[in-house]
Design a protein around this motif. Structure first.
Motif, short mmCIF file in Angstrom:
data_model
loop_
_atom_site.label_atom_id
_atom_site.label_comp_id
_atom_site.label_asym_id
_atom_site.label_seq_id
_atom_site.Cartn_x
_atom_site.Cartn_y
_atom_site.Cartn_z
N GLY A 215 -1.99 0.76 6.69
CA GLY A 215 -2.77 -0.47 6.64
C GLY A 215 -1.96 -1.56 5.95
O GLY A 215 -0.81 -1.35 5.54
N SER A 216 -2.57 -2.72 5.80
CA SER A 216 -1.92 -3.82 5.10
C SER A 216 -2.98 -4.74 4.54
O SER A 216 -4.13 -4.74 5.00
N TYR A 217 -2.59 -5.51 3.53
CA TYR A 217 -3.46 -6.53 2.96
C TYR A 217 -2.58 -7.60 2.35
O TYR A 217 -1.38 -7.40 2.14
N THR A 218 -3.17 -8.74 2.07
CA THR A 218 -2.45 -9.83 1.42
C THR A 218 -2.84 -9.86 -0.04
O THR A 218 -4.04 -9.95 -0.36
N ASN A 219 -1.86 -9.75 -0.93
CA ASN A 219 -2.17 -9.72 -2.36
C ASN A 219 -2.47 -11.12 -2.89
O ASN A 219 -2.42 -12.10 -2.15
N LYS A 220 -2.78 -11.22 -4.18
CA LYS A 220 -3.18 -12.51 -4.76
C LYS A 220 -2.06 -13.53 -4.77
O LYS A 220 -2.30 -14.71 -4.90
N LYS B 16 2.22 -10.09 1.93
CA LYS B 16 1.64 -9.00 2.70
C LYS B 16 2.16 -7.67 2.15
O LYS B 16 3.37 -7.49 1.99
N TYR C 156 2.09 -3.49 2.63
CA TYR C 156 1.83 -2.41 3.59
C TYR C 156 1.50 -1.13 2.82
O TYR C 156 2.12 -0.83 1.81
N THR C 157 0.51 -0.39 3.31
CA THR C 157 0.08 0.84 2.65
C THR C 157 0.21 2.03 3.59
O THR C 157 0.18 1.88 4.81
#
Length: 134
Positions: free
Chosen positions: A80-85, A89, A91-92
């Motif tokens: 998965g992925s998310y955008t940090n503060k 981006k 990646y997990t």
């Protein structure tokens, strides 16, 4: 086919949280240190694999697992992925646990006593819904 089997030791106690809402679910995260095959004249190396257990598996991890416990797990890899503060981006990669088992028995000298018939004595005041008998 996405199937993973790992054997390793927990690097720390599981991080356990519960989801919000009417149907709260346990989510337990822990990291397994999995030894790499050792080659001649080489130091031991390990991979540190992020694992996540949901529901009853998460509750099991919360109750019974701790740092140093040797486990065998099966599951699947989930990315998965998310955008940090900071706007980057990230990646997990996690192993979503399907089953988990202890890979060794408890070391001697624990508080639990095993009777001569091979069964552990359980105090009368224990009320645990996961025990198969009273």
């Amino acid at each position: 086919m996405n199937n993973v089997v790992l054997m390793g030791r927990l690097t720390r106690d599981p991080d356990v949280r519960y989801t919000q809402g009417n149907n709260a679910m346990c989510v337990a995260r822990y990291t397994l240190a999995v030894d790499r095959p050792k080659r001649k004249d080489q130091e031991s190396q390990a991979d540190f694999i992020s694992c996540v257990a949901f529901g009853k598996s998460g509750e099991f991890a919360e109750k019974y697992l701790h740092k140093g416990t040797k486990m065998v797990i099966t599951g699947r890899i989930q990315t998965g992925s998310y955008t940090n503060k900071d706007g980057q981006k990230v990646y997990t990669s996690d192993v979503v646990i399907g089953s988990q088992e202890f890979a060794e028995s408890k070391p001697s000298g624990t508080q639990e006593q095993v009777a001569s018939d091979g069964f552990m004595s359980i105090p009368d005041n224990v009320d645990d819904p996961y025990l198969p008998f009273n």
